[in-house]
Scaffold this active site. Structure first.
Site, short mmCIF file in Angstrom:
data_model
loop_
_atom_site.label_atom_id
_atom_site.label_comp_id
_atom_site.label_asym_id
_atom_site.label_seq_id
_atom_site.Cartn_x
_atom_site.Cartn_y
_atom_site.Cartn_z
N LYS A 93 2.96 57.21 96.40
CA LYS A 93 2.34 56.80 95.13
C LYS A 93 2.25 58.02 94.22
O LYS A 93 2.02 59.14 94.68
CB LYS A 93 0.92 56.29 95.39
N GLY A 190 -7.66 38.26 85.34
CA GLY A 190 -6.65 39.17 84.79
C GLY A 190 -5.38 38.43 84.41
O GLY A 190 -4.73 37.82 85.27
N GLY A 192 -2.62 39.79 82.84
CA GLY A 192 -1.63 40.79 82.42
C GLY A 192 -0.25 40.39 82.89
O GLY A 192 0.08 39.21 83.00
N HIS A 193 0.56 41.40 83.19
CA HIS A 193 1.96 41.15 83.56
C HIS A 193 2.08 40.21 84.75
O HIS A 193 2.90 39.30 84.75
CB HIS A 193 2.65 42.48 83.89
N VAL A 194 1.26 40.42 85.76
CA VAL A 194 1.36 39.58 86.96
C VAL A 194 0.55 38.29 86.80
O VAL A 194 1.03 37.19 87.07
CB VAL A 194 0.86 40.34 88.22
N TYR A 196 -0.49 36.47 84.32
CA TYR A 196 -0.01 35.38 83.45
C TYR A 196 1.19 34.67 84.08
O TYR A 196 1.29 33.44 84.05
CB TYR A 196 0.32 35.88 82.04
P1 NAD Z 1 -1.79 44.64 83.64
O1 NAD Z 1 -2.40 45.90 83.17
O2 NAD Z 1 -0.59 44.09 82.95
O3 NAD Z 1 -2.88 43.45 83.65
C1 NAD Z 1 -4.19 43.60 84.05
C2 NAD Z 1 -5.03 42.62 83.21
O4 NAD Z 1 -6.34 42.60 83.74
C3 NAD Z 1 -5.13 43.01 81.74
O5 NAD Z 1 -4.79 41.90 80.93
C4 NAD Z 1 -6.60 43.40 81.57
O6 NAD Z 1 -7.13 43.10 80.29
C5 NAD Z 1 -7.26 42.57 82.65
N1 NAD Z 1 -8.55 43.07 83.11
C6 NAD Z 1 -8.91 44.35 83.38
N2 NAD Z 1 -10.18 44.39 83.80
C7 NAD Z 1 -10.63 43.11 83.82
C8 NAD Z 1 -11.86 42.51 84.17
N3 NAD Z 1 -12.91 43.23 84.58
N4 NAD Z 1 -11.98 41.17 84.06
C9 NAD Z 1 -10.93 40.43 83.64
N5 NAD Z 1 -9.73 40.94 83.30
C10 NAD Z 1 -9.59 42.27 83.39
O7 NAD Z 1 -1.50 44.87 85.21
P2 NAD Z 1 -0.48 44.06 86.13
O8 NAD Z 1 0.82 44.77 86.15
O9 NAD Z 1 -0.55 42.62 85.80
O10 NAD Z 1 -1.14 44.32 87.57
C11 NAD Z 1 -2.34 43.66 87.94
C12 NAD Z 1 -2.77 44.14 89.30
O11 NAD Z 1 -1.74 43.88 90.26
C13 NAD Z 1 -3.03 45.66 89.41
O12 NAD Z 1 -4.08 45.89 90.30
C14 NAD Z 1 -1.73 46.21 89.99
O13 NAD Z 1 -1.93 47.41 90.71
C15 NAD Z 1 -1.35 45.08 90.91
N6 NAD Z 1 0.08 45.07 91.18
C16 NAD Z 1 0.95 44.90 90.16
C17 NAD Z 1 2.32 44.89 90.44
C18 NAD Z 1 3.31 44.65 89.34
O14 NAD Z 1 4.48 44.33 89.65
N7 NAD Z 1 2.93 44.76 88.08
C19 NAD Z 1 2.78 45.04 91.76
C20 NAD Z 1 1.84 45.20 92.79
C21 NAD Z 1 0.48 45.22 92.48
#
Ligand code: NAD
Length: 364
Positions: A93, A190, A192-194, A196
């Site tokens: 990481k 949440g 975000g990317h995942v 939604y």
């Molecule tokens: P992202 O930053 O795109 O989305 C996170 C969302 O969570 C944002 O929209 C943010 O506004 C919201 N958020 C933050 N704090 C909040 C709260 N207290 N209450 C409600 N909403 C809140 O991140 P992502 O890429 O979607 O990843 C989400 C999680 O999944 C992270 O923990 C990341 O480590 C994990 N993850 C992501 C991936 C990936 O492919 N993107 C892979 C493995 C793990």
């Protein structure tokens, strides 16, 4: 790992492996390095857990850590994910200390690229929270040891969401007696990317959604496009639902939130959902089936690994995700048989797989 004499292109690099040995999250990590460069603003960590299975692959997170110790702790925790993915890869990481809203510059990410390059392929980076394809493109100007750039397939989030969706169905089979999520209610934290993408898959399956995000526009979009109900961020824990899917940040399952949960399953993408290991046991005691985060969120890792492992992984990423998620069946069955929390079972299986690989590599 031999780190003296690393060619670091002007960066100030320290091996802090011995210093972090006293940290609770240190689990015989192979190497932890801190790099800085005042001119570009780089202040980052690379943690390599173990390379017995292969080179360490793991995303690069940018976050506003209050202290370097907090960043090191996160790096130690997040670098241990790979052993259950069934891939010939080790865990690693990178952490960049900074604000992803305003600190992301090309010089900083190119300096990070030189940090990665100095490790000569022992660590391969990719995007994570706070970083995206654009930054991986900057990193790629300095090193070939990067995936998730626009040259290598880009954003892994849809595959992470797919893996969470498929893993949620496995959990539903174990806890609810049937794999379909049609007619089930899922609370998603949440968008975000995942999160939604996951909501879209759940909506298509016929699940009903209740969602929350700090971003009101994201909630409004989910309400309009996916007929989702909206909860306030601090209300989501107490929502009555079959499944709670944490897809925001870590440490959300803790003493203050856990008693409020009204779900039968916790299955989401967020890393380090349990504040501590004992919160996994607390979930078990409440009859809530917890899908260990680093097992169910493996889809993105597999996606970014595909380029590195083109020969052994093949081109069917979805099939590789299915194979990796089979670990969930093993975890759920063993947890029930041995009356043990699923997070502990997952850690145990990961440890067993690593020990076996180590024994095999010592023997050969
Ligand atoms: P992202 O930053 O795109 O989305 C996170 C969302 O969570 C944002 O929209 C943010 O506004 C919201 N958020 C933050 N704090 C909040 C709260 N207290 N209450 C409600 N909403 C809140 O991140 P992502 O890429 O979607 O990843 C989400 C999680 O999944 C992270 O923990 C990341 O480590 C994990 N993850 C992501 C991936 C990936 O492919 N993107 C892979 C493995 C793990």
């Amino acid at each position: 790992m031999e780190t003296s004499g690393l060619e670091t292109s002007g960066l100030n690099v320290h091996d802090v492996t011995e210093t972090v040995r006293t940290f609770a999250d240190f689990k015989e990590h192979e190497c932890v390095l801190v790099a800085s460069e005042p001119a570009s603003g780089l202040h980052g960590v690379i943690a390599i857990h173990d390379r017995t299975l292969g080179p360490a692959l793991g995303g690069c997170r940018m976050w506003t850590y209050a202290t370097e110790a907090a960043a090191l702790t996160d790096a130690l925790r997040l670098s241990r994910k790979a052993a259950l993915a069934g891939l010939p890869l080790g865990g690693g990481k990178a952490i960049l200390i900074g604000d992803s809203k305003c600190d992301k510059t090309e010089p900083l990410f190119r300096a990070f690229g030189r940090f990665v390059e100095a490790l000569q392929g022992r660590y391969i980076t990719a995007e994570d929270v706070g970083t995206s394809v654009r930054e991986m493109d900057w990193v790629a100007k300095e090193t070939a040891h990067v995936t998730g750039s626009s040259q290598t397939g880009g954003n892994p989030s849809p595959m992470t969401a797919l893996g969470v969706f498929l893993g949620m169905k496995i959990a539903a089979r174990h806890r609810l007696g049937q794999e379909t999520l049609q007619g089930r209610r899922v609370a998603v934290q949440g968008l975000g990317h995942v999160g939604y993408e996951l909501c879209k898959l759940l909506h298509r399956e016929g699940a009903s959604l209740v969602v929350t995000d700090l971003d009101a526009a994201a909630c409004a979009r989910a309400a309009q496009e996916l007929q989702a109900d909206i909860a306030e961020p601090d209300e989501i824990y107490a929502v009555e639902a079959d499944v709670f899917a944490p897809c925001a940040l870590g440490a959300i399952l803790r003493d203050e939130t856990l008693p409020n949960l009204q779900c039968k399953i916790v299955a989401g993408s967020a890393n380090n959902q349990l504040q501590t290991d004992r919160h996994g046991e607390a979930l078990r005691k409440r009859g809530i089936l917890y899908a260990p985060d680093y097992v169910i969120n493996v889809g993105g890792l597999i996606y970014v690994a595909a380029e590195v492992l083109a020969d052994s992984l093949g081109t069917d990423i979805e099939a590789a995700i299915h194979r990796a998620l089979a670990a969930l069946d093993e975890i759920f069955e063993r947890a029930e048989r041995e009356n043990m929390a699923t997070n502990r079972v997952a850690d145990r299986i990961a440890g067993e797989r690593l020990a076996k690989a180590k024994a095999a590599s010592t023997a050969s």
